[in-house]
Design a protein around this motif. Sequence first.
Motif, PDB file in Angstrom:
ATOM      1  N   ALA A  10       0.841  -1.209   0.000  1.00  0.00           N
ATOM      2  CA  ALA A  10       0.000   0.000   0.000  1.00  0.00           C
ATOM      3  C   ALA A  10       0.873   1.254   0.000  1.00  0.00           C
ATOM      4  N   ALA A  11       1.973   1.221   0.760  1.00  0.00           N
ATOM      5  CA  ALA A  11       2.890   2.361   0.789  1.00  0.00           C
ATOM      6  C   ALA A  11       3.482   2.618  -0.591  1.00  0.00           C
ATOM      7  N   ALA A  12       3.846   1.541  -1.292  1.00  0.00           N
ATOM      8  CA  ALA A  12       4.417   1.689  -2.633  1.00  0.00           C
ATOM      9  C   ALA A  12       3.388   2.268  -3.600  1.00  0.00           C
ATOM     10  N   ARG A  13       2.125   1.843  -3.482  1.00  0.00           N
ATOM     11  CA  ARG A  13       1.074   2.387  -4.355  1.00  0.00           C
ATOM     12  C   ARG A  13       0.896   3.879  -4.103  1.00  0.00           C
ATOM     13  N   TRP A  14       0.850   4.262  -2.804  1.00  0.00           N
ATOM     14  CA  TRP A  14       0.689   5.688  -2.490  1.00  0.00           C
ATOM     15  C   TRP A  14       1.859   6.485  -3.043  1.00  0.00           C
ATOM     16  N   TRP A  55      -5.259   0.650   2.623  1.00  0.00           N
ATOM     17  CA  TRP A  55      -5.504   1.869   1.850  1.00  0.00           C
ATOM     18  C   TRP A  55      -5.539   1.558   0.353  1.00  0.00           C
ATOM     19  N   ARG A  56      -6.491   2.187  -0.334  1.00  0.00           N
ATOM     20  CA  ARG A  56      -6.591   2.102  -1.791  1.00  0.00           C
ATOM     21  C   ARG A  56      -6.880   3.495  -2.335  1.00  0.00           C
ATOM     22  N   PRO A  57      -6.318   3.865  -3.471  1.00  0.00           N
ATOM     23  CA  PRO A  57      -6.617   5.180  -4.053  1.00  0.00           C
ATOM     24  C   PRO A  57      -8.087   5.278  -4.427  1.00  0.00           C
TER      25      PRO A  57
END
Length: 299
Positions: free
Chosen positions: A27-31, A153-155
């Motif tokens: 999730a951190a990498a996606r953010w 977390w998801r965008p």
Amino acid sequence: MDGFGKVRPFGVRPIVVGYDGTPASDAAARWAAGAAQRLGRGMRMVQVIPWPALRSRGGAAVALGTDALGRAAERLLDKSCRDIRRRHPEVEIDTEVLIGDPVPVLLREAAGGSLLVLGSRGLSELREVAAGSVMAHIATHAASPVIVVPADWRPRPDRPRQVVVGVDGSAESWNAIAFGFEFAEQTGAGVTAVLAWHDPTSTGPGDMLFPVHDRDALAEDGAVVLSEAVAGQTVDHPDVHVTEKLVHGTPAKVLEDEAREADLLVVGSRGRGRIRGFLLGSVSRAVLHHAICPVAVVR
């Protein structure tokens, strides 16, 4: 020269991600990838392997050579990077596997980046250090702002972006406000500046508290602190839509509630407002563990 409120805080330094293969670090990498695209910079993904042992899921320590550890870590990084590159092909990504103690390694990496992004349930090898959790320790001492992203977390591209900033009148709060406005301007988000005021409470031995206090006066003082904190930023960032909120309640709970629909919650790493009753000292630690949106901790 660096420093929030002095120059543009993001510069050209990369966004650093502390990665360990957990859902939280994914999730951190996606953010970080989404932020890197909007801010126009690269990413540096770092996986830190505590040497010479790797804990199994059952908790037993399994000794492995550094070559085996490195190959396993590289596979995790490659898998994550493939997904990021597919979604954000324009973002340049650098990866590295490092062997050592995650805390000093990540603090060193933070010094060379514009942001350090961590998963809220990552870094499982060292859950606690003397000052508390690894996550909180790094957020308190890192040279760059630290973003902590919840595992689930998801965008949400279907709604306007919003940054919530905690205000308390302390120096760290001013830095957090400057960061929040700058981030909002560069990512096309609005800002909600929130000051949580409450009745005076004892913060340590020897505190003298008046048995009677004027709640209306406390609220008025809070409104002044909030207005002063926002005023300068609205001049520097006239295109950022700002909402001011003065809310009665404990700071951590108020900020968590106000940030439920936010893309980012920004707080100072520590601090005490100049008016008794406005505290943002332990608030950063509390919201790191309980907020459902990404949290930025700014020194």
